[in-house]
Every structure is written in C-alpha cells, then in structure tokens.
Design a protein around this motif. Structure first.
Motif, PDB file in Angstrom:
ATOM      1  N   LEU A 189      50.418 -27.720 -10.210  1.00 10.08           N
ATOM      2  CA  LEU A 189      50.034 -28.968 -10.851  1.00 10.08           C
ATOM      3  C   LEU A 189      50.487 -30.168 -10.024  1.00 10.08           C
ATOM      4  O   LEU A 189      49.703 -31.089  -9.761  1.00 10.08           O
ATOM      5  CB  LEU A 189      50.638 -29.048 -12.253  1.00 10.08           C
ATOM      6  CG  LEU A 189      50.415 -30.383 -13.000  1.00 10.08           C
ATOM      7  CD1 LEU A 189      48.926 -30.636 -13.197  1.00 10.08           C
ATOM      8  CD2 LEU A 189      51.142 -30.367 -14.336  1.00 10.08           C
ATOM      9  N   LEU A 190      51.761 -30.161  -9.602  1.00  9.07           N
ATOM     10  CA  LEU A 190      52.290 -31.293  -8.847  1.00  9.07           C
ATOM     11  C   LEU A 190      51.611 -31.421  -7.489  1.00  9.07           C
ATOM     12  O   LEU A 190      51.307 -32.530  -7.028  1.00  9.07           O
ATOM     13  CB  LEU A 190      53.800 -31.156  -8.670  1.00  9.07           C
ATOM     14  CG  LEU A 190      54.635 -31.166  -9.951  1.00  9.07           C
ATOM     15  CD1 LEU A 190      56.126 -31.105  -9.608  1.00  9.07           C
ATOM     16  CD2 LEU A 190      54.348 -32.416 -10.779  1.00  9.07           C
ATOM     17  N   ALA A 191      51.370 -30.281  -6.846  1.00  7.32           N
ATOM     18  CA  ALA A 191      50.722 -30.305  -5.535  1.00  7.32           C
ATOM     19  C   ALA A 191      49.304 -30.861  -5.644  1.00  7.32           C
ATOM     20  O   ALA A 191      48.874 -31.676  -4.813  1.00  7.32           O
ATOM     21  CB  ALA A 191      50.692 -28.900  -4.937  1.00  7.32           C
ATOM     22  N   GLN A 192      48.586 -30.454  -6.673  1.00 10.62           N
ATOM     23  CA  GLN A 192      47.217 -30.929  -6.855  1.00 10.62           C
ATOM     24  C   GLN A 192      47.189 -32.400  -7.279  1.00 10.62           C
ATOM     25  O   GLN A 192      46.288 -33.145  -6.882  1.00 10.62           O
ATOM     26  CB  GLN A 192      46.484 -30.054  -7.870  1.00 10.62           C
ATOM     27  CG  GLN A 192      46.168 -28.661  -7.332  1.00 10.62           C
ATOM     28  CD  GLN A 192      45.298 -27.851  -8.282  1.00 10.62           C
ATOM     29  OE1 GLN A 192      45.219 -28.158  -9.464  1.00 10.62           O
ATOM     30  NE2 GLN A 192      44.666 -26.820  -7.762  1.00 10.62           N
ATOM     31  N   GLN A 193      48.162 -32.805  -8.074  1.00 10.40           N
ATOM     32  CA  GLN A 193      48.243 -34.221  -8.433  1.00 10.40           C
ATOM     33  C   GLN A 193      48.425 -35.080  -7.180  1.00 10.40           C
ATOM     34  O   GLN A 193      47.752 -36.103  -7.014  1.00 10.40           O
ATOM     35  CB  GLN A 193      49.409 -34.457  -9.402  1.00 10.40           C
ATOM     36  CG  GLN A 193      49.121 -34.070 -10.834  1.00 10.40           C
ATOM     37  CD  GLN A 193      50.296 -34.364 -11.753  1.00 10.40           C
ATOM     38  OE1 GLN A 193      51.435 -34.534 -11.305  1.00 10.40           O
ATOM     39  NE2 GLN A 193      50.032 -34.431 -13.044  1.00 10.40           N
ATOM     40  N   LEU A 197      40.962 -31.530   0.529  1.00  6.35           N
ATOM     41  CA  LEU A 197      42.424 -31.529   0.580  1.00  6.35           C
ATOM     42  C   LEU A 197      43.016 -30.800  -0.623  1.00  6.35           C
ATOM     43  O   LEU A 197      43.976 -30.033  -0.489  1.00  6.35           O
ATOM     44  CB  LEU A 197      42.956 -32.964   0.632  1.00  6.35           C
ATOM     45  CG  LEU A 197      44.477 -33.144   0.638  1.00  6.35           C
ATOM     46  CD1 LEU A 197      45.084 -32.485   1.874  1.00  6.35           C
ATOM     47  CD2 LEU A 197      44.840 -34.626   0.596  1.00  6.35           C
ATOM     48  N   VAL A 198      42.441 -31.020  -1.784  1.00  8.66           N
ATOM     49  CA  VAL A 198      42.914 -30.352  -3.009  1.00  8.66           C
ATOM     50  C   VAL A 198      42.806 -28.833  -2.850  1.00  8.66           C
ATOM     51  O   VAL A 198      43.729 -28.085  -3.204  1.00  8.66           O
ATOM     52  CB  VAL A 198      42.108 -30.829  -4.235  1.00  8.66           C
ATOM     53  CG1 VAL A 198      42.456 -29.977  -5.468  1.00  8.66           C
ATOM     54  CG2 VAL A 198      42.386 -32.297  -4.523  1.00  8.66           C
ATOM     55  N   LYS A 199      41.688 -28.367  -2.295  1.00 12.46           N
ATOM     56  CA  LYS A 199      41.495 -26.927  -2.093  1.00 12.46           C
ATOM     57  C   LYS A 199      42.477 -26.376  -1.064  1.00 12.46           C
ATOM     58  O   LYS A 199      43.039 -25.287  -1.240  1.00 12.46           O
ATOM     59  CB  LYS A 199      40.055 -26.647  -1.646  1.00 12.46           C
ATOM     60  CG  LYS A 199      39.006 -26.912  -2.719  1.00 12.46           C
ATOM     61  CD  LYS A 199      37.610 -26.620  -2.195  1.00 12.46           C
ATOM     62  CE  LYS A 199      36.562 -26.892  -3.266  1.00 12.46           C
ATOM     63  NZ  LYS A 199      35.177 -26.634  -2.775  1.00 12.46           N
ATOM     64  N   ILE A 200      42.691 -27.133  -0.003  1.00 10.73           N
ATOM     65  CA  ILE A 200      43.617 -26.688   1.044  1.00 10.73           C
ATOM     66  C   ILE A 200      45.037 -26.593   0.500  1.00 10.73           C
ATOM     67  O   ILE A 200      45.761 -25.620   0.769  1.00 10.73           O
ATOM     68  CB  ILE A 200      43.563 -27.641   2.251  1.00 10.73           C
ATOM     69  CG1 ILE A 200      42.208 -27.519   2.957  1.00 10.73           C
ATOM     70  CG2 ILE A 200      44.698 -27.351   3.229  1.00 10.73           C
ATOM     71  CD1 ILE A 200      41.972 -28.579   4.008  1.00 10.73           C
ATOM     72  N   ILE A 201      45.425 -27.606  -0.274  1.00 11.65           N
ATOM     73  CA  ILE A 201      46.767 -27.609  -0.860  1.00 11.65           C
ATOM     74  C   ILE A 201      46.959 -26.410  -1.778  1.00 11.65           C
ATOM     75  O   ILE A 201      48.011 -25.747  -1.752  1.00 11.65           O
ATOM     76  CB  ILE A 201      47.018 -28.919  -1.636  1.00 11.65           C
ATOM     77  CG1 ILE A 201      47.158 -30.099  -0.671  1.00 11.65           C
ATOM     78  CG2 ILE A 201      48.254 -28.810  -2.510  1.00 11.65           C
ATOM     79  CD1 ILE A 201      48.336 -30.003   0.271  1.00 11.65           C
ATOM     80  N   SER A 202      45.939 -26.113  -2.584  1.00 11.46           N
ATOM     81  CA  SER A 202      46.032 -24.960  -3.492  1.00 11.46           C
ATOM     82  C   SER A 202      46.216 -23.672  -2.705  1.00 11.46           C
ATOM     83  O   SER A 202      47.019 -22.801  -3.065  1.00 11.46           O
ATOM     84  CB  SER A 202      44.765 -24.874  -4.354  1.00 11.46           C
ATOM     85  OG  SER A 202      44.669 -25.990  -5.203  1.00 11.46           O
TER      86      SER A 202
END
Length: 222
Positions: free
Chosen positions: A176-180, A153-158
C-alpha cells in the motif's frame, strides 16, 4: 574590481562579518555565489530583512525564492533554522544604503507573498487529485504522457516489492505504502509551486503529502 577571485573573496568575507552580528550562519550555495560574483563590478554587501510570517514556508521554497528571483543569500541560526534576514550584493556602493535595502525588501516581500499564495493554494487540493492532469503532460514521443509513466511506475514498484530480497529475506515493504508513493511521485508537477520553481518537484510533493497525513515512509519516498 576586475579580478573575479577578489570579488568573490570580498563577498564571502564581508557577508560573513555582517551575519556574525546576528549570531547566524550564511547559506551560500556555490552556484549562486559564482553567479553573483559575475553580476557585480564592485561588490557592496547589504543586510535586509523580511516579514517573519514567511518563515512558515518550507525552508526549501523560501530559500529558492530568494536565490532564484533576487540572487540573495539566506541566513540561518545555529540550529539551521532560517532567520528573517537575507544578504544582497549591490554591484556598486550606492549613495544611500537604506534606499537600496528598502527596494530589495519590497521586491523580496512581493516574491515571498507569491510563494505563500502558491503554497497555500496547492495545499487546498488533494495531491492525488492532480494525477489525472498528468495526462496533459507529454513524457516522450512514443512513451505517452506523464500519467502513463506513473502507471508504469506503479507496476514496477509492485513487482519490486514482490521480488526484491535482502540477505535472502523478502523485504518487508508495504504494498500500500509503495503504491501510494508511486502514484503521488509526479503529482506535484502540475502544482503552482513546481510550475513556478521546477527544482521544487518532489520536495513540494513531500510537504503536501505530510500535510495530508500520509505515512512518513511515503513522505520520505517522495
């Protein structure tokens, strides 16, 4: 009373009459109402109360505790703030209303005390510190753990932050906020509150993140 529609009508009308004496409004979720209608033979409406200290609980946790465990209805004021009262429906008219009310209040008090304990214990632990525990939760066969899902999910969001546009303009979303938000998204699955009430997943995370002063955008995303 054999007629289900009639039982439902009695519950709605009588409960609203009682709540009106408090200048309040009844919170009556459809699913809960239908369940209660089918649990009682001759509905008898009773007004109960609980300790005001539990109003410090998040509203969603408080109402879920009353609905899930006791099949009770909350009461709110005109500003949609929960009042320290609740409606319970007895299956038959009891010999002594006061005795039934006292019994319900005692059980609800114990349930809310548990919810308060779970909530305060959870807040003592940083939400992100729960992430490694997600390795113990299986997501799906061949797809790894919930931790593995979170990393994907973190990779997809990035990727989405880098490549999503609106009206031909790149969205101004903080990496930063998206990954948090992505990292925290499943961290409440192993908290006490969510273990006890699974439908609080996401809601609990938002409160814990707010308690840790995460950016409001992160809290909203959760």
């Amino acid at each position: 009373i054999l007629d289900q529609v009639q039982r439902k009508k009695i519950i709605e009308q009588e409960a609203k009459k009682i709540v009106a004496t408090l200048s309040g409004n009844l919170v009556m979720p459809r699913g809960l109402l239908d369940e209660v209608v089918n649990l009682v033979e001759y509905p008898h409406i009773l007004l109960c109360k609980f300790d005001k200290k539990y109003l410090a609980l998040p509203a969603e946790i408080l109402t879920a505790t009353l609905a899930k465990h006791q099949k009770c209805f909350c009461i709110v004021d005109n500003n949609n703030k929960i009042l320290p009262y609740f409606i319970t429906v007895a299956g038959l008219k009891p010999i002594d209303d006061a005795l039934v009310i006292a019994g319900n209040q005692q059980v609800v008090s114990a349930r809310l005390a548990d919810a308060w304990f779970f909530y305060t214990q959870d807040k003592q632990v940083a939400l992100l510190s729960n992430q490694m525990k997600l390795k113990q939760l299986n997501f799906a066969t061949g797809l790894g753990s919930v931790y593995d899902k979170t990393m994907r999910l973190v990779k997809i969001i990035s990727y989405l932050v880098d490549n999503t546009t609106h009206n031909n303009d790149t969205l101004s979303i903080s990496h930063l906020l998206a990954q948090q938000a992505a990292n925290l998204a499943k961290c409440d699955l192993v908290t006490n509150v969510v273990t006890e009430m699974t439908d609080m997943q996401g809601i609990a995370a938002s409160y814990y993140a707010a308690n840790e002063n995460y950016d409001p955008a992160v809290v909203a995303a959760l």
